[in-house]
Design an enzyme around this catalytic site. Sequence first.
Site, PDB file in Angstrom:
ATOM      1  N   GLY A  15       0.817  -1.243  -0.123  1.00 56.21           N
ATOM      2  CA  GLY A  15      -0.104  -0.080   0.196  1.00 56.21           C
ATOM      3  C   GLY A  15       0.705   1.279  -0.159  1.00 56.21           C
ATOM      4  N   SER A 129      -4.514   6.838  13.658  1.00 54.50           N
ATOM      5  CA  SER A 129      -4.926   8.416  12.743  1.00 54.50           C
ATOM      6  C   SER A 129      -5.086   9.286  13.747  1.00 54.50           C
ATOM      7  CB  SER A 129      -6.089   7.823  11.921  1.00 54.50           C
ATOM      8  OG  SER A 129      -6.747   9.104  11.467  1.00 54.50           O
ATOM      9  N   TYR A 154     -14.871   3.873  10.512  1.00 57.53           N
ATOM     10  CA  TYR A 154     -13.250   3.833  10.070  1.00 57.53           C
ATOM     11  C   TYR A 154     -12.554   4.220  11.405  1.00 57.53           C
ATOM     12  CZ  TYR A 154      -8.621   5.281   8.876  1.00 57.53           C
ATOM     13  OH  TYR A 154      -7.210   5.441   8.932  1.00 57.53           O
ATOM     14  N   LYS A 158      -9.999   2.326  14.307  1.00 56.40           N
ATOM     15  CA  LYS A 158      -8.436   2.607  14.894  1.00 56.40           C
ATOM     16  C   LYS A 158      -8.476   2.800  16.314  1.00 56.40           C
ATOM     17  CE  LYS A 158      -6.697   2.880  10.791  1.00 56.40           C
ATOM     18  NZ  LYS A 158      -5.352   1.826  10.547  1.00 56.40           N
ATOM     19  N   TYR A 182      -1.072   8.940  12.564  1.00 59.14           N
ATOM     20  CA  TYR A 182      -0.780   9.796  11.663  1.00 59.14           C
ATOM     21  C   TYR A 182      -1.737  10.992  11.163  1.00 59.14           C
ATOM     22  CZ  TYR A 182       0.710   5.078   9.969  1.00 59.14           C
ATOM     23  OH  TYR A 182       1.342   3.827   9.820  1.00 59.14           O
ATOM     24  N   PRO A 298     -19.806  17.185   5.392  1.00 64.16           N
ATOM     25  CA  PRO A 298     -20.251  16.532   6.584  1.00 64.16           C
ATOM     26  C   PRO A 298     -19.107  15.762   7.473  1.00 64.16           C
ATOM     27  CG  PRO A 298     -21.795  15.967   4.871  1.00 64.16           C
ATOM     28  CD  PRO A 298     -20.753  16.543   4.202  1.00 64.16           C
TER      29      PRO A 298
HETATM   30  P1  NAD Z   1      -3.519   1.662   1.473  1.00 67.15           P
HETATM   31  O1  NAD Z   1      -4.889   1.093   1.159  1.00 67.15           O
HETATM   32  O2  NAD Z   1      -2.818   2.291   0.507  1.00 67.15           O
HETATM   33  O3  NAD Z   1      -2.505   0.495   2.124  1.00 67.15           O
HETATM   34  C1  NAD Z   1      -3.108  -0.545   2.888  1.00 67.15           C
HETATM   35  C2  NAD Z   1      -2.643  -1.858   2.317  1.00 67.15           C
HETATM   36  O4  NAD Z   1      -3.123  -3.013   3.046  1.00 67.15           O
HETATM   37  C3  NAD Z   1      -3.265  -1.945   0.843  1.00 67.15           C
HETATM   38  O5  NAD Z   1      -2.397  -2.742   0.028  1.00 67.15           O
HETATM   39  C4  NAD Z   1      -4.234  -3.232   0.972  1.00 67.15           C
HETATM   40  O6  NAD Z   1      -4.275  -4.012  -0.069  1.00 67.15           O
HETATM   41  C5  NAD Z   1      -4.067  -3.795   2.282  1.00 67.15           C
HETATM   42  N1  NAD Z   1      -4.779  -4.696   3.092  1.00 67.15           N
HETATM   43  C6  NAD Z   1      -5.968  -4.081   3.284  1.00 67.15           C
HETATM   44  N2  NAD Z   1      -6.483  -5.086   4.210  1.00 67.15           N
HETATM   45  C7  NAD Z   1      -5.696  -6.084   4.220  1.00 67.15           C
HETATM   46  C8  NAD Z   1      -6.239  -7.648   4.671  1.00 67.15           C
HETATM   47  N3  NAD Z   1      -7.171  -7.919   5.588  1.00 67.15           N
HETATM   48  N4  NAD Z   1      -4.924  -8.556   4.631  1.00 67.15           N
HETATM   49  C9  NAD Z   1      -3.722  -7.943   3.987  1.00 67.15           C
HETATM   50  N5  NAD Z   1      -3.847  -6.731   3.329  1.00 67.15           N
HETATM   51  C10 NAD Z   1      -4.649  -5.959   3.382  1.00 67.15           C
HETATM   52  O7  NAD Z   1      -3.656   2.663   2.632  1.00 67.15           O
HETATM   53  P2  NAD Z   1      -2.320   3.502   3.260  1.00 67.15           P
HETATM   54  O8  NAD Z   1      -2.781   4.865   3.215  1.00 67.15           O
HETATM   55  O9  NAD Z   1      -1.135   2.923   2.926  1.00 67.15           O
HETATM   56  O10 NAD Z   1      -2.577   3.442   5.136  1.00 67.15           O
HETATM   57  C11 NAD Z   1      -1.906   2.342   5.710  1.00 67.15           C
HETATM   58  C12 NAD Z   1      -2.538   2.389   7.042  1.00 67.15           C
HETATM   59  O11 NAD Z   1      -2.248   3.756   7.419  1.00 67.15           O
HETATM   60  C13 NAD Z   1      -3.988   2.108   6.854  1.00 67.15           C
HETATM   61  O12 NAD Z   1      -4.433   1.090   8.267  1.00 67.15           O
HETATM   62  C14 NAD Z   1      -4.817   3.347   7.323  1.00 67.15           C
HETATM   63  O13 NAD Z   1      -6.023   3.155   7.928  1.00 67.15           O
HETATM   64  C15 NAD Z   1      -3.715   4.143   8.083  1.00 67.15           C
HETATM   65  N6  NAD Z   1      -3.878   5.510   8.052  1.00 67.15           N
HETATM   66  C16 NAD Z   1      -3.697   6.211   6.709  1.00 67.15           C
HETATM   67  C17 NAD Z   1      -3.696   7.360   6.626  1.00 67.15           C
HETATM   68  C18 NAD Z   1      -3.706   8.053   5.199  1.00 67.15           C
HETATM   69  O14 NAD Z   1      -4.164   9.192   4.918  1.00 67.15           O
HETATM   70  N7  NAD Z   1      -3.277   7.650   4.222  1.00 67.15           N
HETATM   71  C19 NAD Z   1      -3.832   8.252   7.664  1.00 67.15           C
HETATM   72  C20 NAD Z   1      -4.078   7.773   8.944  1.00 67.15           C
HETATM   73  C21 NAD Z   1      -3.729   6.256   9.076  1.00 67.15           C
HETATM   74  C1  UD1 Z   2     -10.095  12.713   5.782  1.00 68.75           C
HETATM   75  C2  UD1 Z   2     -10.980  11.829   6.974  1.00 68.75           C
HETATM   76  C3  UD1 Z   2     -10.184  11.468   8.184  1.00 68.75           C
HETATM   77  C4  UD1 Z   2      -8.951  10.766   7.445  1.00 68.75           C
HETATM   78  C5  UD1 Z   2      -8.153  11.604   6.799  1.00 68.75           C
HETATM   79  C6  UD1 Z   2      -6.739  10.644   6.174  1.00 68.75           C
HETATM   80  C7  UD1 Z   2     -13.237  12.498   6.501  1.00 68.75           C
HETATM   81  C8  UD1 Z   2     -14.489  13.325   6.948  1.00 68.75           C
HETATM   82  N1  UD1 Z   2     -12.235  12.534   7.125  1.00 68.75           N
HETATM   83  O1  UD1 Z   2      -9.572  13.645   6.697  1.00 68.75           O
HETATM   84  O2  UD1 Z   2     -10.958  10.525   8.755  1.00 68.75           O
HETATM   85  O3  UD1 Z   2      -8.193  10.180   8.862  1.00 68.75           O
HETATM   86  O4  UD1 Z   2      -8.924  11.950   5.495  1.00 68.75           O
HETATM   87  O5  UD1 Z   2      -6.951   9.969   5.305  1.00 68.75           O
HETATM   88  O6  UD1 Z   2     -13.264  12.166   5.382  1.00 68.75           O
HETATM   89  N2  UD1 Z   2     -10.994  18.956   0.944  1.00 68.75           N
HETATM   90  C9  UD1 Z   2     -11.509  19.807  -0.365  1.00 68.75           C
HETATM   91  N3  UD1 Z   2     -11.802  19.194  -1.351  1.00 68.75           N
HETATM   92  C10 UD1 Z   2     -11.926  17.839  -1.608  1.00 68.75           C
HETATM   93  C11 UD1 Z   2     -11.104  17.009  -0.794  1.00 68.75           C
HETATM   94  C12 UD1 Z   2     -10.842  17.824   0.480  1.00 68.75           C
HETATM   95  O7  UD1 Z   2     -11.671  20.903  -0.149  1.00 68.75           O
HETATM   96  O8  UD1 Z   2     -12.116  17.241  -2.587  1.00 68.75           O
HETATM   97  C13 UD1 Z   2     -10.694  19.696   1.864  1.00 68.75           C
HETATM   98  C14 UD1 Z   2     -11.290  18.889   3.575  1.00 68.75           C
HETATM   99  O9  UD1 Z   2     -12.506  19.592   3.491  1.00 68.75           O
HETATM  100  C15 UD1 Z   2     -10.246  19.268   4.199  1.00 68.75           C
HETATM  101  C16 UD1 Z   2      -9.022  19.225   3.649  1.00 68.75           C
HETATM  102  O10 UD1 Z   2      -9.282  19.320   2.215  1.00 68.75           O
HETATM  103  O11 UD1 Z   2     -10.366  20.545   4.966  1.00 68.75           O
HETATM  104  C17 UD1 Z   2      -8.377  17.875   3.639  1.00 68.75           C
HETATM  105  O12 UD1 Z   2      -9.200  16.968   3.302  1.00 68.75           O
HETATM  106  P1  UD1 Z   2      -8.765  15.110   3.242  1.00 68.75           P
HETATM  107  O13 UD1 Z   2      -7.414  14.934   2.524  1.00 68.75           O
HETATM  108  O14 UD1 Z   2     -10.171  14.541   2.987  1.00 68.75           O
HETATM  109  O15 UD1 Z   2      -8.315  14.932   4.923  1.00 68.75           O
HETATM  110  P2  UD1 Z   2      -9.098  15.286   6.307  1.00 68.75           P
HETATM  111  O16 UD1 Z   2     -10.226  16.021   6.066  1.00 68.75           O
HETATM  112  O17 UD1 Z   2      -8.186  15.525   7.156  1.00 68.75           O
END
Ligand code: NAD
Ligand code: UD1
Length: 341
Positions: A15, A129, A154, A158, A182, A298
Amino acid sequence: MISMSKNIIVTGGLGYIGSHSCVELIDHGYTPILIDNLSNSKKDVLDRLCKITGQNIVFYEEDIRNREALDSIFEKHHPLSVIHFAGLKAVGESVDQPARYYSNNVKGSLYLIDVMKAHDVKSLIFSSSATVYNVDLSPPFTEAMPTGQVGNPYGRTKYMVEEMMKDIAATDASLSMTILRYFNPVGAHESGLIGEDPQGIPNNLMPYMAKVASGDLAELSIYGDDYETIDGTGVRDYIHVVDLARGHVMALDQSLKSTGVNIYNLGSGDGYSVKQVLSSYESACGNVIPCKIVGRRPGDIAASYADIKKVQNEMGWAPTKNLDDMCQDSWRWIQNRGKAS
Ligand code: NAD
Ligand code: UD1
């Protein structure tokens, strides 16, 4: 002489964040063993990782809820630690399909911890997160602030895994449980070979913006310009994915030397508005990105950013890349994607 294993199980290793962390782990002398069911990633990421690192990386296409498969992987590789990225992460989807999210994220984590126990693996690093912080708090968020009042399934998965880790750590003083919260990971590896590749229409700001910049989507909707922020648009704490990946290596180093539960924010500690991100991305891609102001999304809060003193003081981690780096690296990846494998 007994050779010390440097094997680290990395769930979700193909991922977005897992793949970048794999590069940093190898750079720091660890051997990542990747497990991914490819539910949100593609197999060609593995080839790209091998290209970046010059190594043959061990990969298992498995679901972490397949207990037998996990058992045999642990049996074969005797890992020192587990970094647990595997999870589903789309907020809207979690509202429509909560059972799928609880099964994948909560049950999957529980199975993993169970297998760790069976194989005497003591160290776990978990992708949490900023979304676990109570919705009514004002930033900057510190790790000591209250968690659990979360607006969607979601986020609750976490929170639940965090609580599970704390309860299990309380029963065994030899365990080392690290929770990394994160903020908003963005950007890509500077090679342009790996990056975020969301399926369908992205929900998050930077991947959406990138698709507008590349002409795949027509225009960006800015969700509200009437927040009490610097310019009325939402403020978030963007962190470069390579800085985040480095944070995992430092957390791993520390986890192998400590016990108990350790919780850290990983963000840049700064907040940027949607308009500030837009302006930086326009500079990176050299074009105007079409956009319009629409109503608030929302569930959104006005501002979210981290207090990062704890991770700085205790792990010596600090972000090295700024918003312009994040946008430039994202743009390089978007341009290279597809032709790079
Ligand atoms: P991602 O979807 O790119 O990576 C997650 C990977 O896990 C994917 O490759 C998916 O195929 C694999 N996966 C999912 N369920 C699985 C399972 N049951 N068994 C085996 N593999 C599985 O997401 P990411 O952005 O790399 O996020 C990684 C982690 O960080 C996630 O747990 C996500 O919730 C957390 N996180 C991400 C963000 C963000 O904004 N990207 C923010 C906060 C927390
Ligand atoms: C979203 C998720 C949060 C998750 C985080 C990281 C929601 C309500 N929250 O948060 O749970 O942990 O992603 O994956 O979905 N924005 C726009 N236009 C867009 C997209 C976003 O204006 O098309 C704005 C949003 O209102 C926000 C900012 O950009 O102010 C960042 O948005 P986003 O990247 O979705 O992250 P979070 O809101 O932090």
